[in-house]
Motif scaffolding. Structure first.
Motif, short mmCIF file in Angstrom:
data_model
loop_
_atom_site.label_atom_id
_atom_site.label_comp_id
_atom_site.label_asym_id
_atom_site.label_seq_id
_atom_site.Cartn_x
_atom_site.Cartn_y
_atom_site.Cartn_z
N PRO A 63 23.52 -81.17 11.84
CA PRO A 63 22.98 -82.54 12.87
C PRO A 63 24.68 -82.67 13.73
O PRO A 63 23.87 -82.89 14.63
CB PRO A 63 23.71 -83.35 11.40
CG PRO A 63 23.47 -82.99 10.00
CD PRO A 63 23.91 -81.45 10.59
N LYS A 268 27.63 -86.30 15.59
CA LYS A 268 27.24 -86.08 14.20
C LYS A 268 26.56 -86.80 13.78
O LYS A 268 24.91 -86.89 13.20
CB LYS A 268 28.04 -85.78 13.16
CG LYS A 268 27.53 -85.13 12.00
CD LYS A 268 28.78 -85.47 10.68
CE LYS A 268 28.09 -83.90 9.71
NZ LYS A 268 29.16 -84.06 9.01
N GLN A 269 26.14 -88.05 14.79
CA GLN A 269 25.97 -89.84 14.04
C GLN A 269 24.78 -89.39 15.16
O GLN A 269 23.36 -89.50 14.46
CB GLN A 269 26.17 -90.99 14.10
CG GLN A 269 27.44 -91.49 13.34
CD GLN A 269 26.90 -91.79 12.57
OE1 GLN A 269 25.98 -91.69 11.83
NE2 GLN A 269 27.09 -90.77 10.99
N TYR A 272 22.25 -87.23 13.05
CA TYR A 272 21.32 -88.19 11.99
C TYR A 272 20.10 -89.04 13.21
O TYR A 272 19.06 -88.93 12.32
CB TYR A 272 22.09 -89.44 11.42
CG TYR A 272 22.60 -87.99 10.63
CD1 TYR A 272 22.27 -87.07 9.33
CD2 TYR A 272 24.42 -89.06 10.14
CE1 TYR A 272 23.74 -86.53 8.73
CE2 TYR A 272 25.33 -88.15 9.94
CZ TYR A 272 25.48 -87.42 8.98
OH TYR A 272 26.29 -86.45 8.19
N TYR A 273 20.45 -89.00 13.80
CA TYR A 273 19.77 -90.11 14.69
C TYR A 273 18.66 -90.14 14.82
O TYR A 273 17.62 -89.66 16.03
CB TYR A 273 20.32 -91.10 15.56
CG TYR A 273 18.92 -92.36 16.34
CD1 TYR A 273 19.50 -93.38 15.51
CD2 TYR A 273 18.78 -91.93 17.47
CE1 TYR A 273 18.08 -93.98 16.24
CE2 TYR A 273 17.81 -92.99 17.81
CZ TYR A 273 18.08 -94.07 17.57
OH TYR A 273 17.06 -95.36 18.81
N TYR A 348 19.91 -84.67 6.79
CA TYR A 348 18.71 -85.49 8.19
C TYR A 348 18.79 -87.58 7.39
O TYR A 348 18.09 -88.26 8.02
CB TYR A 348 18.85 -85.68 8.58
CG TYR A 348 19.14 -84.46 9.48
CD1 TYR A 348 18.97 -84.67 10.97
CD2 TYR A 348 18.72 -82.87 8.85
CE1 TYR A 348 19.36 -83.60 11.94
CE2 TYR A 348 18.90 -81.96 10.58
CZ TYR A 348 19.42 -81.85 11.68
OH TYR A 348 19.80 -81.58 12.20
N PRO A 350 20.44 -89.64 6.36
CA PRO A 350 21.00 -90.64 6.66
C PRO A 350 20.49 -91.79 7.75
O PRO A 350 20.52 -92.92 8.65
CB PRO A 350 22.65 -90.17 7.40
CG PRO A 350 23.16 -89.52 5.93
CD PRO A 350 21.17 -88.29 6.00
N GLY A 351 19.94 -90.76 8.45
CA GLY A 351 18.46 -91.13 9.56
C GLY A 351 17.16 -91.37 9.15
O GLY A 351 16.88 -92.52 10.32
#
Length: 423
Positions: A63, A268-269, A272-273, A348, A350-351
């Protein structure tokens, strides 16, 4: 004046379907739909190849690094700024002057567009190359250096695609897309394994370069003669810059979520996106295919008749076809893609929720394409830009507000979905 015409168009849409002989039987038997099926099938294969290659790269890179690619990719997204809309003008003016039977003018437009595109691309590439001198991170610096090559190849490939599209040569476009689909993962994935992110960029560069050479040799037969004609280039900029501005605002509308995530939540977020970004790229495919096929036909019709009424059937056809194909795909992705992520891309996970939220807004983009083509064709881009600018502000406002409320990437997805509905 344009508002009155658009209102009349909406009020009489059912009557237009009947009076113009628009029926699903006539669609089934039309040459346009046979061409659409071939071109859409090749485009689905092409985008599926890109999608699977991206999934493979995401799995290998993780990620954090793949989030960095999502930012570097914006160089290509906003790449049309380099030619100031000249290629956009070519895309409209070639079919427009073909409709007027002025084929000498068509040749002049193609040569002047190529000349200005090459010059502007070299200048822009030099600027990207210079920027790498000020980057301290070694991986980011090497990735930017390879991005210079990818940018050069992408700009040329974009010109060649517009050359074929504006000439309604969608059968040839279908052929080159199939070749690209077969070549991309074979070249790219081994390079990602060895060279990581720079290898991912280099693999795309090699594939685009090979397909561009195929188009020149097989379809255009080296019939490319660039010409630096500043007078014609300035005219093309005047025509194409507003169209380019529309495209740029649309790019801002569909990438504002990335800027908000990077600014407030980190790379990093954004990694995930990536699931939401991938899904949006896949689902925007069919409306894009239909828009590409209808736009030159709409421009040629307008060049021949100068009549708004003659453009209505293309708007109606585009809306019905785009919605009809997008809706089933959306349902399938909503239920199947999370299972794929859970098995092959667990990092991934969390996305997934953000990806599901973004799906709510995507069908609404299918409603806009026909009217967008219409406004570009009749030189009323200012109406288009006002709506887009308003939507961009809404998108940024909602996304930032939801992030500050602690909703994270889910809030960004929610703000983006709401914006698409309003847009």
């Amino acid at each position: 004046m344009i508002a009155i015409k658009m209102n009349n168009m909406s009020d009489k849409i059912v009557a237009a379907i009947k009076t113009q002989g628009f029926s699903f039987t006539s669609i089934k038997n039309s040459l346009f739909v046979r061409e659409f099926l071939l071109f859409s099938s090749s485009t689905i294969l092409y985008q599926s190849s890109r999608f699977l290659t991206a999934l493979g790269a995401a799995r290998i890179l993780g990620p954090g690094v793949y989030g960095l690619w999502n930012m570097l990719n914006l160089i290509l997204t906003y790449g049309s700024l380099a030619h100031l809309g000249v290629i956009n003008a070519m895309n409209r003016d070639v079919p427009l002057f073909k409709g007027k039977r002025d084929f000498q003018r068509v040749g002049e437009i193609r040569r002047a567009s190529l000349g200005f595109m090459l010059l502007s691309t070299i200048v822009a590439s030099a600027g990207i190359a210079v920027s790498t001198l000020f980057v301290e991170n070694s991986m980011l610096r090497s990735s930017l250096q390879v991005m210079v090559l990818l940018f050069l190849c992408t700009q040329m490939y974009s010109y060649l695609q517009v050359y074929l599209k504006s000439d309604k040569r969608f059968y040839q476009m279908s052929y080159q897309q199939c070749v690209f689909a077969a070549l991309l993962p074979v070249v790219t994935i081994p390079l990602v394994i060895v060279y990581k992110l720079p290898g991912f960029i280099l693999g795309q560069t090699i594939a685009i370069l090979a397909v561009s050479f195929l188009i020149i040799v097989k379809f255009i037969h080296f019939n490319l003669r660039p010409k630096l004609d500043m007078q014609e280039s300035i005219r093309l900029i005047k025509v194409g810059f507003p169209i380019m501005a529309v495209g740029l605002l649309y790019s801002l509308l569909t990438t504002a979520d990335r800027w908000v995530i990077v600014s407030f939540l980190g790379v990093k977020q954004l990694g995930y996106y990536s699931l939401a970004i991938m899904v949006m790229g896949l689902l925007s495919l069919v409306p894009m295919v239909i828009a590409q096929q209808i736009y030159p036909r709409m421009a040629e019709t307008y060049g021949r008749t100068s009549s708004y009424a003659d453009l209505k059937k293309w708007i109606i056809r585009q809306i019905i076809m785009a919605l009809g194909v997008t809706a089933p795909l959306l349902v399938g992705i909503y239920f199947i893609f999370p299972l794929t992520v859970e098995r092959f891309l667990p990092a991934y996970m969390p996305g997934i929720t953000a990806m599901k939220i973004i799906l709510i807004g995507l069908p609404f983009l299918s409603l806009t394409g026909g009217f967008g083509n219409f406004l570009n064709t009749v030189d009323k881009q200012v109406y288009y830009m006002v709506v887009q600018g308003f939507a961009v502000l809404i998108n940024l406002g909602l996304n930032i507000s939801f992030v500050k409320m602690g909703l994270g990437i889910k809030g960004v997805a929610l703000g983006t979905a709401i914006t698409y509905v309003i847009y």
